[in-house]
Design a protein around this motif. Structure first.
Motif, PDB file in Angstrom:
ATOM      1  N   VAL A  53       0.899  -1.130  -0.116  1.00  0.00           N
ATOM      2  CA  VAL A  53       0.112   0.076  -0.096  1.00  0.00           C
ATOM      3  C   VAL A  53       0.732   1.225   0.015  1.00  0.00           C
ATOM      4  CG1 VAL A  53      -1.592   1.253   1.373  1.00  0.00           C
ATOM      5  CG2 VAL A  53      -2.042  -1.065   1.281  1.00  0.00           C
ATOM      6  N   VAL A  54       0.533   2.148  -0.868  1.00  0.00           N
ATOM      7  CA  VAL A  54       1.261   3.504  -0.896  1.00  0.00           C
ATOM      8  C   VAL A  54       0.226   4.541  -0.338  1.00  0.00           C
ATOM      9  CG1 VAL A  54       2.304   5.213  -2.276  1.00  0.00           C
ATOM     10  CG2 VAL A  54       2.812   2.965  -2.744  1.00  0.00           C
ATOM     11  N   LEU A  55       0.385   5.168   0.572  1.00  0.00           N
ATOM     12  CA  LEU A  55      -0.503   6.301   1.179  1.00  0.00           C
ATOM     13  C   LEU A  55       0.068   7.608   1.030  1.00  0.00           C
ATOM     14  CD1 LEU A  55      -3.163   6.915   3.148  1.00  0.00           C
ATOM     15  CD2 LEU A  55      -1.520   6.497   5.056  1.00  0.00           C
ATOM     16  N   SER A  56      -0.826   8.548   0.678  1.00  0.00           N
ATOM     17  CA  SER A  56      -0.433   9.874   0.183  1.00  0.00           C
ATOM     18  C   SER A  56      -1.484  10.820   0.458  1.00  0.00           C
ATOM     19  CB  SER A  56       0.351  10.245  -1.151  1.00  0.00           C
ATOM     20  OG  SER A  56      -0.588   9.903  -1.974  1.00  0.00           O
ATOM     21  N   GLY A  57      -1.265  12.283   0.381  1.00  0.00           N
ATOM     22  CA  GLY A  57      -2.246  13.167   0.220  1.00  0.00           C
ATOM     23  C   GLY A  57      -2.338  13.883  -1.141  1.00  0.00           C
ATOM     24  N   GLU A  58      -3.558  14.169  -1.523  1.00  0.00           N
ATOM     25  CA  GLU A  58      -3.741  14.972  -2.660  1.00  0.00           C
ATOM     26  C   GLU A  58      -3.574  16.386  -2.342  1.00  0.00           C
ATOM     27  OE1 GLU A  58      -3.817  14.298  -5.830  1.00  0.00           O
ATOM     28  OE2 GLU A  58      -4.991  12.331  -6.254  1.00  0.00           O
ATOM     29  N   GLY A  59      -3.143  17.173  -3.440  1.00  0.00           N
ATOM     30  CA  GLY A  59      -3.256  18.544  -2.944  1.00  0.00           C
ATOM     31  C   GLY A  59      -2.053  19.119  -2.429  1.00  0.00           C
ATOM     32  N   ARG A  60      -2.120  20.208  -1.513  1.00  0.00           N
ATOM     33  CA  ARG A  60      -1.152  20.929  -0.863  1.00  0.00           C
ATOM     34  C   ARG A  60      -0.374  20.132   0.207  1.00  0.00           C
ATOM     35  NH1 ARG A  60      -2.950  26.039   0.862  1.00  0.00           N
ATOM     36  NH2 ARG A  60      -4.965  25.029   1.208  1.00  0.00           N
ATOM     37  N   ALA A  61      -1.232  19.063   0.796  1.00  0.00           N
ATOM     38  CA  ALA A  61      -0.559  18.547   2.051  1.00  0.00           C
ATOM     39  C   ALA A  61      -0.790  16.892   2.246  1.00  0.00           C
ATOM     40  CB  ALA A  61      -1.042  19.459   3.295  1.00  0.00           C
ATOM     41  N   PHE A  62      -0.125  16.260   2.974  1.00  0.00           N
ATOM     42  CA  PHE A  62      -0.593  15.062   3.582  1.00  0.00           C
ATOM     43  C   PHE A  62      -1.713  15.183   4.536  1.00  0.00           C
ATOM     44  CE2 PHE A  62      -0.178  11.465   6.386  1.00  0.00           C
ATOM     45  CZ  PHE A  62      -0.240  10.331   5.585  1.00  0.00           C
ATOM     46  N   CYS A  63      -1.644  15.766   5.407  1.00  0.00           N
ATOM     47  CA  CYS A  63      -2.929  15.855   6.224  1.00  0.00           C
ATOM     48  C   CYS A  63      -2.614  16.930   7.500  1.00  0.00           C
ATOM     49  CB  CYS A  63      -3.180  14.637   6.897  1.00  0.00           C
ATOM     50  SG  CYS A  63      -4.580  14.719   8.163  1.00  0.00           S
ATOM     51  N   ALA A  64      -3.280  17.906   7.277  1.00  0.00           N
ATOM     52  CA  ALA A  64      -3.349  19.016   8.258  1.00  0.00           C
ATOM     53  C   ALA A  64      -3.836  18.863   9.629  1.00  0.00           C
ATOM     54  CB  ALA A  64      -3.900  20.268   7.711  1.00  0.00           C
ATOM     55  N   GLY A  65      -3.979  17.499  10.176  1.00  0.00           N
ATOM     56  CA  GLY A  65      -4.623  17.185  11.273  1.00  0.00           C
ATOM     57  C   GLY A  65      -6.192  17.588  11.578  1.00  0.00           C
ATOM     58  N   LEU A  66      -6.513  17.684  12.997  1.00  0.00           N
ATOM     59  CA  LEU A  66      -8.042  17.638  13.275  1.00  0.00           C
ATOM     60  C   LEU A  66      -8.447  19.010  12.599  1.00  0.00           C
ATOM     61  CD1 LEU A  66     -10.013  16.040  15.006  1.00  0.00           C
ATOM     62  CD2 LEU A  66      -9.389  17.766  16.850  1.00  0.00           C
ATOM     63  N   ASP A  67      -9.700  19.036  12.083  1.00  0.00           N
ATOM     64  CA  ASP A  67     -10.401  19.940  11.430  1.00  0.00           C
ATOM     65  C   ASP A  67     -11.135  20.568  12.564  1.00  0.00           C
ATOM     66  OD1 ASP A  67     -11.706  21.957  10.289  1.00  0.00           O
ATOM     67  OD2 ASP A  67     -12.672  20.674   8.560  1.00  0.00           O
ATOM     68  N   LEU A  68     -10.857  21.522  13.314  1.00  0.00           N
ATOM     69  CA  LEU A  68     -11.453  21.912  14.489  1.00  0.00           C
ATOM     70  C   LEU A  68     -12.557  23.036  14.008  1.00  0.00           C
ATOM     71  CD1 LEU A  68      -8.756  22.843  16.851  1.00  0.00           C
ATOM     72  CD2 LEU A  68     -10.247  21.060  17.107  1.00  0.00           C
ATOM     73  N   SER A  69     -12.678  23.570  12.805  1.00  0.00           N
ATOM     74  CA  SER A  69     -13.594  24.517  12.228  1.00  0.00           C
ATOM     75  C   SER A  69     -15.018  23.885  12.384  1.00  0.00           C
ATOM     76  CB  SER A  69     -13.131  25.136  10.984  1.00  0.00           C
ATOM     77  OG  SER A  69     -13.071  24.253   9.933  1.00  0.00           O
ATOM     78  N   ASN A  70     -15.181  22.570  12.040  1.00  0.00           N
ATOM     79  CA  ASN A  70     -16.710  22.013  12.015  1.00  0.00           C
ATOM     80  C   ASN A  70     -16.723  20.814  12.824  1.00  0.00           C
ATOM     81  OD1 ASN A  70     -15.562  19.938  10.562  1.00  0.00           O
ATOM     82  ND2 ASN A  70     -16.188  20.555   8.524  1.00  0.00           N
ATOM     83  N   PHE A  71     -15.603  20.441  13.523  1.00  0.00           N
ATOM     84  CA  PHE A  71     -15.635  19.010  14.335  1.00  0.00           C
ATOM     85  C   PHE A  71     -16.621  19.119  15.095  1.00  0.00           C
ATOM     86  CE2 PHE A  71     -13.437  15.173  14.549  1.00  0.00           C
ATOM     87  CZ  PHE A  71     -13.821  14.604  15.670  1.00  0.00           C
ATOM     88  N   PHE A 122       0.504  17.398  10.527  1.00  0.00           N
ATOM     89  CA  PHE A 122       0.543  18.185  11.764  1.00  0.00           C
ATOM     90  C   PHE A 122      -0.718  17.177  12.428  1.00  0.00           C
ATOM     91  CE2 PHE A 122       0.667  22.960  10.637  1.00  0.00           C
ATOM     92  CZ  PHE A 122       2.057  22.652  10.579  1.00  0.00           C
ATOM     93  N   GLY A 123      -0.359  17.012  13.867  1.00  0.00           N
ATOM     94  CA  GLY A 123      -1.101  16.434  14.943  1.00  0.00           C
ATOM     95  C   GLY A 123      -1.404  15.068  14.400  1.00  0.00           C
ATOM     96  N   GLY A 124      -2.806  14.890  14.046  1.00  0.00           N
ATOM     97  CA  GLY A 124      -3.515  13.371  13.850  1.00  0.00           C
ATOM     98  C   GLY A 124      -2.893  13.226  12.348  1.00  0.00           C
ATOM     99  N   GLY A 125      -2.590  13.973  11.684  1.00  0.00           N
ATOM    100  CA  GLY A 125      -2.088  13.660  10.388  1.00  0.00           C
ATOM    101  C   GLY A 125      -0.615  13.055  10.314  1.00  0.00           C
ATOM    102  N   PHE A 126       0.298  13.849  11.419  1.00  0.00           N
ATOM    103  CA  PHE A 126       1.535  13.183  11.752  1.00  0.00           C
ATOM    104  C   PHE A 126       1.333  11.733  12.132  1.00  0.00           C
ATOM    105  CE2 PHE A 126       5.673  12.975  14.195  1.00  0.00           C
ATOM    106  CZ  PHE A 126       6.364  13.196  13.150  1.00  0.00           C
ATOM    107  N   GLN A 127       0.343  11.530  13.102  1.00  0.00           N
ATOM    108  CA  GLN A 127       0.058  10.236  13.754  1.00  0.00           C
ATOM    109  C   GLN A 127      -0.177   9.015  12.489  1.00  0.00           C
ATOM    110  OE1 GLN A 127      -1.607  10.228  17.984  1.00  0.00           O
ATOM    111  NE2 GLN A 127      -1.853  12.363  17.014  1.00  0.00           N
ATOM    112  N   ILE A 128      -1.291   9.716  11.576  1.00  0.00           N
ATOM    113  CA  ILE A 128      -1.338   8.717  10.410  1.00  0.00           C
ATOM    114  C   ILE A 128      -0.181   8.280   9.734  1.00  0.00           C
ATOM    115  CG2 ILE A 128      -2.788   8.619   8.143  1.00  0.00           C
ATOM    116  CD1 ILE A 128      -4.778  10.429   9.730  1.00  0.00           C
ATOM    117  N   LEU A 129       0.603   9.481   9.539  1.00  0.00           N
ATOM    118  CA  LEU A 129       1.924   9.275   8.715  1.00  0.00           C
ATOM    119  C   LEU A 129       2.798   8.132   9.503  1.00  0.00           C
ATOM    120  CD1 LEU A 129       4.078   9.990   6.793  1.00  0.00           C
ATOM    121  CD2 LEU A 129       4.849  11.832   8.325  1.00  0.00           C
ATOM    122  N   SER A 130       2.902   8.166  10.655  1.00  0.00           N
ATOM    123  CA  SER A 130       3.513   7.102  11.524  1.00  0.00           C
ATOM    124  C   SER A 130       3.170   5.908  11.540  1.00  0.00           C
ATOM    125  CB  SER A 130       3.597   7.719  13.072  1.00  0.00           C
ATOM    126  OG  SER A 130       4.119   9.091  13.260  1.00  0.00           O
TER     127      SER A 130
END
Length: 270
Positions: A53-71, A122-130
């Motif tokens: 499996v190859v895991l990546s993020g489309e667009g400008r980032a892998f993953c910016a972490g938790l979306d606090l704006s609508n969570f 960032f944050g959760g995104g860094f943990q997913i990467l890990s």
């Protein structure tokens, strides 16, 4: 749910190209993204012939972490349906809860997972990467164990995933301060396997190489590697023997030998 947040494309030789696709939000984690990643992991677990499996993020980032704006709003609107924070103590996904599973679940896949990171992790995104077996990162990727910034503790499987990757005091400093660091430092500290200007291309190349190996031996090796942190020497020695007995002198193992001797691509049975 998954199609709005995660895509899976099967390439040659059993390689799955998995991408986070919430590009307008830098692949930030909202309840739908949590549900989508969990669904993707479960889909991959059930995929016959999967080798890498190859895991990546489309667009400008892998993953910016938790979306606090609508969570918070999303959690309130859909109680009990993909709800991430209301039942943190529940082990809804094996040994993990949903939030942990989107990172830990990659370790539970029977095949190697290679993550390719760029932009932000960032944050959760860094943990997913890990959660990936191997992590290839762009040197300018912005990384952080971000949770303390929001008055939270890292709780998406980071601690069991980081164990053995980085020095204890360094992990404490990064956790307590939520300091940003770049991909080059992530590699130097042990969070990343290698630095690359073209992480996705390198990850796909590496996946193709791994897919050319005996799939049963690859899965056995991953089981051994997963067991290293929590097993005694005696247990690991026994596991080595047990895993070897499963593959030695099998048709796929003999095919690996013949293909190597004849300098050709092996043809494995699943």
């Amino acid at each position: 749910m998954m199609k709005d947040r995660v895509s899976i494309t099967m390439l040659e030789d059993g390689v799955a190209d998995v991408r986070l696709i919430r590009t307008d939000k830098m692949n930030a984690l909202d309840p739908a993204m949590f549900a989508g990643i969990a669904e993707a992991i479960n889909t991959l677990k059930a995929t016959k012939g999967l080798r890498v499996v190859v895991l990546s993020g489309e667009g400008r980032a892998f993953c910016a972490g938790l979306d606090l704006s609508n969570f918070a709003a999303s959690e309130d609107k859909k109680p009990g349906q993909g709800n991430v924070t209301s039942n943190l103590g529940d082990r809804s996904h094996g040994i993990a809860n949903l939030a942990q599973y989107v990172a830990w679940g990659w370790r539970e896949l029977p095949v190697p997972v290679i993550a390719a990171a760029h932009g932000v992790a960032f944050g959760g995104g860094f943990q997913i990467l890990s959660g990936a077996d191997i992590r290839i990162i762009h040197p300018e990727t912005r990384c952080a164990i971000m949770e303390m910034k929001w008055g939270l503790v890292p709780d998406m499987a980071g601690f069991p995933l980081w164990r053995g990757n980085v020095r204890d005091d360094v992990l404490r400093e990064l956790t307590y301060t939520n300091r940003e660091f770049k991909g080059t430092e992530a590699h130097a500290l042990g969070f990343a396997t290698k630095v690359s200007e073209t992480p996705l291309e390198d990850a796909l190349w590496l996946a193709k190489l791994m897919a050319s190996k005996n799939p049963a031996a690859m899965q056995g090796a991953k089981r051994l590697l997963n067991a290293m942190a929590d097993s005694t020497d005696a247990e690991l020695l026994q596991m080595e023997s047990d895993e070897q007995k499963k593959v030695i002198r099998t048709p796929n193992q003999m095919e690996a030998v013949m293909a190597e001797m004849q300098k050709r691509k092996p043809v494995f049975s699943e």
